[in-house]
Scaffold this active site. Structure first.
Site, PDB file in Angstrom:
ATOM      1  N   LYS A  36       0.844  -1.208   0.000  1.00  0.00           N
ATOM      2  CA  LYS A  36       0.000   0.000   0.000  1.00  0.00           C
ATOM      3  C   LYS A  36       0.875   1.253   0.000  1.00  0.00           C
ATOM      4  O   LYS A  36       2.082   1.180   0.273  1.00  0.00           O
ATOM      5  CB  LYS A  36      -0.897  -0.022   1.250  1.00  0.00           C
ATOM      6  CG  LYS A  36      -0.110   0.035   2.562  1.00  0.00           C
ATOM      7  CD  LYS A  36      -1.004  -0.199   3.772  1.00  0.00           C
ATOM      8  CE  LYS A  36      -0.196  -0.142   5.058  1.00  0.00           C
ATOM      9  NZ  LYS A  36      -1.009  -0.494   6.239  1.00  0.00           N
ATOM     10  N   ARG A 131     -10.123   0.618  15.170  1.00  0.00           N
ATOM     11  CA  ARG A 131      -9.951   1.255  13.871  1.00  0.00           C
ATOM     12  C   ARG A 131     -11.001   0.630  12.951  1.00  0.00           C
ATOM     13  O   ARG A 131     -12.185   0.785  13.196  1.00  0.00           O
ATOM     14  CB  ARG A 131      -8.504   1.066  13.389  1.00  0.00           C
ATOM     15  CG  ARG A 131      -8.078   2.061  12.332  1.00  0.00           C
ATOM     16  CD  ARG A 131      -6.576   2.000  12.041  1.00  0.00           C
ATOM     17  NE  ARG A 131      -6.187   0.811  11.280  1.00  0.00           N
ATOM     18  CZ  ARG A 131      -4.941   0.601  10.815  1.00  0.00           C
ATOM     19  NH1 ARG A 131      -3.985   1.488  11.047  1.00  0.00           N
ATOM     20  NH2 ARG A 131      -4.649  -0.479  10.128  1.00  0.00           N
ATOM     21  N   HIS A 163      -6.255  -6.912  13.235  1.00  0.00           N
ATOM     22  CA  HIS A 163      -4.990  -6.171  13.211  1.00  0.00           C
ATOM     23  C   HIS A 163      -4.608  -5.762  14.636  1.00  0.00           C
ATOM     24  O   HIS A 163      -5.456  -5.323  15.407  1.00  0.00           O
ATOM     25  CB  HIS A 163      -5.168  -4.927  12.328  1.00  0.00           C
ATOM     26  CG  HIS A 163      -3.906  -4.240  11.916  1.00  0.00           C
ATOM     27  ND1 HIS A 163      -2.837  -4.898  11.347  1.00  0.00           N
ATOM     28  CD2 HIS A 163      -3.544  -2.936  11.967  1.00  0.00           C
ATOM     29  CE1 HIS A 163      -1.873  -4.016  11.068  1.00  0.00           C
ATOM     30  NE2 HIS A 163      -2.272  -2.833  11.440  1.00  0.00           N
ATOM     31  N   ARG A 219       0.838 -10.709   7.551  1.00  0.00           N
ATOM     32  CA  ARG A 219       0.860  -9.558   6.623  1.00  0.00           C
ATOM     33  C   ARG A 219       2.092  -8.718   6.937  1.00  0.00           C
ATOM     34  O   ARG A 219       2.198  -8.146   8.021  1.00  0.00           O
ATOM     35  CB  ARG A 219      -0.415  -8.718   6.793  1.00  0.00           C
ATOM     36  CG  ARG A 219      -1.715  -9.496   6.575  1.00  0.00           C
ATOM     37  CD  ARG A 219      -2.936  -8.571   6.659  1.00  0.00           C
ATOM     38  NE  ARG A 219      -2.973  -7.797   7.889  1.00  0.00           N
ATOM     39  CZ  ARG A 219      -3.531  -8.203   9.032  1.00  0.00           C
ATOM     40  NH1 ARG A 219      -4.140  -9.372   9.113  1.00  0.00           N
ATOM     41  NH2 ARG A 219      -3.503  -7.432  10.097  1.00  0.00           N
ATOM     42  N   TYR A 263      16.686  29.670   7.134  1.00  0.00           N
ATOM     43  CA  TYR A 263      15.612  30.489   7.699  1.00  0.00           C
ATOM     44  C   TYR A 263      15.664  30.499   9.220  1.00  0.00           C
ATOM     45  O   TYR A 263      15.836  29.451   9.855  1.00  0.00           O
ATOM     46  CB  TYR A 263      14.252  29.927   7.276  1.00  0.00           C
ATOM     47  CG  TYR A 263      13.952  30.050   5.802  1.00  0.00           C
ATOM     48  CD1 TYR A 263      13.941  31.285   5.168  1.00  0.00           C
ATOM     49  CD2 TYR A 263      13.647  28.922   5.055  1.00  0.00           C
ATOM     50  CE1 TYR A 263      13.632  31.394   3.809  1.00  0.00           C
ATOM     51  CE2 TYR A 263      13.332  29.009   3.709  1.00  0.00           C
ATOM     52  CZ  TYR A 263      13.327  30.254   3.094  1.00  0.00           C
ATOM     53  OH  TYR A 263      13.016  30.352   1.762  1.00  0.00           O
ATOM     54  N   CYS A 310      14.448  23.409   4.220  1.00  0.00           N
ATOM     55  CA  CYS A 310      13.614  24.267   3.365  1.00  0.00           C
ATOM     56  C   CYS A 310      12.752  23.402   2.445  1.00  0.00           C
ATOM     57  O   CYS A 310      12.831  22.178   2.467  1.00  0.00           O
ATOM     58  CB  CYS A 310      14.501  25.186   2.525  1.00  0.00           C
ATOM     59  SG  CYS A 310      15.739  26.081   3.480  1.00  0.00           S
ATOM     60  N   ASP A 312      12.946  23.010  -0.801  1.00  0.00           N
ATOM     61  CA  ASP A 312      13.661  22.371  -1.907  1.00  0.00           C
ATOM     62  C   ASP A 312      15.058  21.887  -1.529  1.00  0.00           C
ATOM     63  O   ASP A 312      15.723  21.252  -2.337  1.00  0.00           O
ATOM     64  CB  ASP A 312      13.849  23.373  -3.059  1.00  0.00           C
ATOM     65  CG  ASP A 312      12.641  24.250  -3.261  1.00  0.00           C
ATOM     66  OD1 ASP A 312      11.556  23.668  -3.467  1.00  0.00           O
ATOM     67  OD2 ASP A 312      12.769  25.487  -3.180  1.00  0.00           O
TER      68      ASP A 312
END
Ligand SMILES: *Cc1c(COP(=O)(O)O)cnc(C)c1O
Length: 373
Positions: A36, A131, A163, A219, A263, A310, A312
């Site tokens: 997944k 869940r 689970h 699993r 920054y 940052c 990028d």
């Protein structure tokens, strides 16, 4: 030097070796490899192909769309999915021979109403994760409704599963409780006339540490990617990290003592030093929380990341090391370049190894080594 400035190298041989080692560890239980979320950020199509070749009995994904997409890529073989809101592409999945999971009576009824032919379905019980899955009286209603539909020839129930919540803490009392609730749920299904077929409960940490919970199948997600589910989990299986995240220095500069870095100037240099600029940032999934907390591999050594990450790019403090634009910096991986692991990054960032690898994307180029690709 040419090549991508930022890449995630996926070692399919390591993946196949992890699957083989895990298969050997769980003995007679079948293995479902979980692919997944684009195979936890590793690329679901090549990983799925490698898993099948490595002997995975089943593949598992969360959503119906993930399952249908995997089929469209050419995947064949047992495939289960388990998370769907109303209106999911159940019919397309059934047409593509995907096994669906029903977690409630309403979901069972929706699937039966849209099924183009008799579907193969597994039933999910909530044993204590709170869940997905049918809880308590809803489980009783679900097995009754499934039994009625099965006797009418409308469905084939092929499995019963659940689970764990705390399998990464083997001593946690919830594990025994969940296993007991699961056994009772299986008994209840049998009493209602449903032969449970495949019974499964274990994820990676449980498969590694809890033989009593293997039932018919385990699993396996995170362990197949070579990321330990938790620090200090005691088990004999050798796992090799599959993903290596690296970039090439886009700039290298000498800065004087007293220079504020990135920054907010969260770091001010206390000496003259060399700063290297790595073209990977939170746009690629590098957590801002990693700022000033992680190291990276450079020429076989760990060097500190400095300043705020940052969008990028990020900076590293190379000290007085010789470094040139284009040199490779390895953020995390198996350690071959001195780099820390994804789990080390997770610890430093206050998160889990799962999140570190799964979030890597954006402009990162994925390249594959080994395997069948
Ligand atoms: C993601 C997932 C798994 C795999 O868990 P790991 O801890 O990565 O092995 C197994 N089962 C279900 C239902 C899941 O959602």
């Amino acid at each position: 030097m040419t090549g991508p400035q930022a890449e995630a190298v996926i070692d399919l041989d390591a993946y196949a070796a992890n699957v083989a080692a895990l298969r050997a560890h769980v003995g007679d239980a079948q293995v479902m490899t979980v692919v997944k979320a684009d195979a936890y950020g590793h690329g679901s199509v090549p990983v799925a192909r490698t898993a099948r070749a490595a002997g995975a009995d089943w593949l598992g994904v969360a959503t119906v769309d993930e399952a249908v997409a995997l089929r469209a890529s050419g995947d064949v073989g047992p495939l289960l999915c388990w998370l769907a809101a109303p209106g999911a592409a159940f019919a397309a999945a059934i047409d593509a021979d995907v096994e669906l999971t029903a977690s409630s009576v309403a979901q069972l009824e929706e699937i039966l109403a849209v099924a183009p032919r008799r579907p193969r379905l597994q039933l999910k019980v909530d044993t204590g994760l709170s869940r997905n899955g049918a809880l308590g009286a809803e489980w009783s209603r679900l097995v009754e409704a499934a039994a009625v539909a099965q006797s009418a020839g409308r469905v084939e129930i092929t499995g019963v599963w659940s689970h764990f919540a705390c399998a990464d803490e083997p001593q946690h009392p919830a594990n025994d409780r969940q296993e007991a609730v699961f056994r009772a749920a299986v008994d209840e299904a049998r009493a209602a006339g449903i032969e449970p077929g495949l019974r499964h409960l274990s994820n990676s940490p449980a498969a590694l540490t809890r033989p009593s919970a293997r039932f018919d199948l385990v699993r396996l997600g995170i362990a197949t990617y070579g990321v330990p589910p938790a620090r200090d989990l005691d088990h004999p299986v050798e796992l090799r990290p599959v993903m290596t995240l690296r970039g090439r220095l886009a700039a290298v500069k000498r800065v004087p003592a007293g220079s504020g870095i990135s920054y907010g100037h969260t770091v001010v240099t206390d000496r003259d030093t060399t700063i290297g600029l790595v073209p990977l940032g939170y746009g690629e999934g590098v957590p801002v929380a990693a700022s000033n907390r992680v190291s990276v591999g450079f020429a076989g050594e760990q060097v500190p990341q400095v300043g705020r990450v940052c969008m990028d790019q990020l900076m590293i403090d190379l000290g007085d090391r010789p470094a040139r634009v284009g040199d490779v910096v390895t953020l995390f991986g198996p350690g071959d370049d001195g780099e820390p692991s994804a789990l080390d990054w997770a610890d430093a960032c206050g998160t889990i190894g799962y999140e570190i690898v799964t979030r890597i994307g954006g402009r990162v180029v994925r390249s594959y080594v080994g395997g069948q690709s």
